[in-house]
Motif scaffolding. Structure first.
Motif, PDB file in Angstrom:
ATOM      1  N   GLU A 107      66.861   4.312  49.995  1.00 16.97           N
ATOM      2  CA  GLU A 107      67.458   5.023  48.866  1.00 16.97           C
ATOM      3  C   GLU A 107      68.898   4.562  48.603  1.00 16.97           C
ATOM      4  O   GLU A 107      69.575   4.052  49.500  1.00 16.97           O
ATOM      5  N   LYS A 108      69.347   4.787  47.395  1.00 17.80           N
ATOM      6  CA  LYS A 108      70.733   4.470  47.038  1.00 17.80           C
ATOM      7  C   LYS A 108      71.692   5.449  47.717  1.00 17.80           C
ATOM      8  O   LYS A 108      71.334   6.584  48.007  1.00 17.80           O
ATOM      9  N   ASN A 160      74.185   7.975  47.414  1.00 23.56           N
ATOM     10  CA  ASN A 160      74.843   8.949  46.547  1.00 23.56           C
ATOM     11  C   ASN A 160      74.756  10.314  47.220  1.00 23.56           C
ATOM     12  O   ASN A 160      74.091  10.483  48.243  1.00 23.56           O
TER      13      ASN A 160
END
Length: 541
Positions: free
Chosen positions: A194-195, A197
């Motif tokens: 996942e990114k 953030n």
């Protein structure tokens, strides 16, 4: 109209009917303990009879969830080992169902997910443990469903499946504290897929925060109420001590455990691994594969770890453990006949060869990571889970039953990649022959295990009915622990003087009091003996 409603669930219905058929064939009835489940049943019985929770100083697990689950069944049907065995059989079916649904979620083709589910169902370790009150199958069930919902959370980017997965992890933790590694698996997987953030960081940390809070609450409540076993967390403490004192023997032990675990996974999932190897046609690596198989097989023979090298459930040519004593008062592994060593070399060689699929898959995955190619999240999740789940056992020691959750997860790791085309006829026939043989062994072995235990306890009960006190009967480990285990006395087993002893071999030097026959489906004669030692009885008197 009813048929149209059932049709989407025909595979699940087939699995349920097959499971019920297996239960009917094997027969779970018998009011007697198996393996270590006497201890867990003793806690259930205390809760059922006296109304309070008591965990006995035999195990080291959290265990509370397992005890209350068994208690739920005894509240409805009364206390007996048969009732507790049925409680595990219910969990066994939900494990099978969870395995099938996991394969469907990860988009494994229908023909392959059904075959793979049957292979996991007919695994001799899983099938035999489903007919006991051991903690392995309930923990396995919750692990698979937690893995399912974690995978769904990765695929849908939704909080709901993540919350369900965390709940299942908390439940699994109340059975075994090993569930604490699941949030670590999740953190690593999210970090890799996942990114970075705020939302994804929160998603990654949520299971760990909740599980840690659950752990501290559990420990505080149990300690303040005086309910923790003396051996609680002893395996974890052993793990830390071994890591602190690293030496060459520890590394050799880890290396040997890796090899034997790969052999188990390789052999018991042979059709899937060999199909993967066939699909990818590693012709240029033929000589490397040949050298690897010969070398690793030689090392396993040298280490004394040929299959079944992690003795506990799968024991030589049978299923156990066999907990009657022989002449030297050591527990025998299996009733005769035993398979010749050369046979186990062949079985281990098959396991080593087919485990090459895992190594090639791992190399392929590493290459894709290095090249920054897109990799399906469930493949990464299954890889990370397998490594982190297995790591503590490689240091502290592993039984074959600890490998159970890895079988379906290894299939996800392997079968979600280039598996769509149907196998050729030879591969198909070989796969079904293997499934048939392993099913035959598992069903017969589990039947025989329950059969000889049923006869064993009938013989013990006849002695008790005749007025023989329990301290004059050596009826095997489960009998001695069920009747004589004591937290107040250190060497409680010495209370038993083996005037009457149950054995598989008549060659003990003592006269035979009774010859017992039991139904045996695997090769060999189903015979046990009760021996009588008059001199020991005279000493007592």
């Amino acid at each position: 109209m009813a048929l149209l409603k059932i049709k989407p669930f025909k595979d699940q219905l087939f699995l349920l009917l097959l499971w019920l058929l297996l239960i009917l064939i094997i027969n779970p009835i018998g009011d007697f303990p198996l393996n270590d489940d006497w201890c867990y049943a003793k806690s259930v019985k205390t809760l059922f009879d006296k109304g309070y929770l008591k965990l006995y100083n035999w195990g080291e697990m959290t265990l509370v969830g397992h005890v209350f689950y068994g208690y739920l069944f005894t509240k409805m049907f009364g206390f007996s080992f048969t009732v507790l065995r049925w409680s595990t059989l219910v969990m066994g079916f939900f494990t099978i169902l969870g395995t099938y649904e996991l394969f469907r979620l990860t988009k494994i083709p229908r023909w392959f997910r059904l075959f793979s589910t049957l292979l996991c169902m007919m695994n001799p370790i899983f099938l035999s443990l489903s007919f006991s009150f051991m903690t392995d199958v309930p923990f396995y069930c919750l692990t698979i469903w937690a893995f399912y919902f974690f995978t769904k959370a990765l695929q849908t980017d939704s909080w709901k499946p993540l919350i369900i997965a965390v709940f299942l992890c908390c439940w699994a933790f109340t059975i075994r504290q090993l569930a604490l590694v699941f949030p670590l698996v999740w953190i690593v997987t999210v970090a890799l897929t996942e990114k970075r953030n705020f939302k994804n960081i929160a998603k990654a940390l949520l299971p760990a925060v909740i599980l840690l809070v659950a752990h501290f609450l559990f420990y505080h409540i149990m300690e303040s109420e005086g309910l923790l076993q003396e051996r609680y967390n002893s395996k974890f403490n052993q793990l830390i001590e071994r890591i602190k004192h690293l030496d060459i023997r520890l590394f050799l032990g880890i290396f040997s455990y890796i090899l034997v675990c790969l052999s188990y996974l390789g052999f018991l999932l042979s059709p899937i691994h060999i199909y993967y190897i066939q699909r990818n046609r590693f012709k240029r690596d033929t000589w490397i594969i040949s050298v690897y198989v010969i070398l690793i097989l030689g090392l396993l023979i040298k280490f004394g770890k040929v299959l079944p090298g992690l003795h506990n459930i799968w024991i030589d040519f049978g299923i156990g453990p066999t907990t009657l004593t022989d002449i030297g008062a050591n527990y025998t592994y299996t009733p005769t006949p035993n398979a010749p060593m050369f046979f186990w070399w062949i079985i281990t060689g098959i396991g080593v060869f087919s485990s090459i699929a895992l190594l090639f898959r791992g190399i392929s995955l590493g290459r894709k990571v290095f090249e920054k190619k897109v990799i399906r999240s469930e493949v990464i999740f299954s890889c990370v889970f397998s490594i982190i789940y297995l790591a503590p056992f490689l240091v502290a020691g592993v039984y074959d039953r600890y490998l159970l959750p890895l079988f379906p997860i290894v299939i996800v790791f392997l079968a979600s990649y280039e598996i769509n085309p149907l196998p050729n006829k030879i591969s198909k026939y070989a796969a079904f022959v293997f499934l048939g043989l392993i099913s035959w062994f598992s069903v017969c072995g589990t039947h025989d295990y329950l059969s000889w235990n049923r006869v064993r306890w009938d013989a013990i009960n006849r002695l008790l009915d005749a007025g023989v006190p329990t301290n004059k009967i050596q009826g095997g480990a489960e009998f001695v622990t069920w009747y004589h285990f004591s937290e107040a006395k250190k060497r409680w087993w010495e209370d038993v003087t083996p005037v009457y002893t149950l054995v598989f071999s008549a060659d003990t030097g003592n006269p035979i009091h009774e010859k017992l026959s039991y139904s045996r489906w695997l090769p060999g004669e189903g015979v046990m003996y009760v021996t009588y030692c008059a001199s020991l009885e005279e000493e007592i008197e």
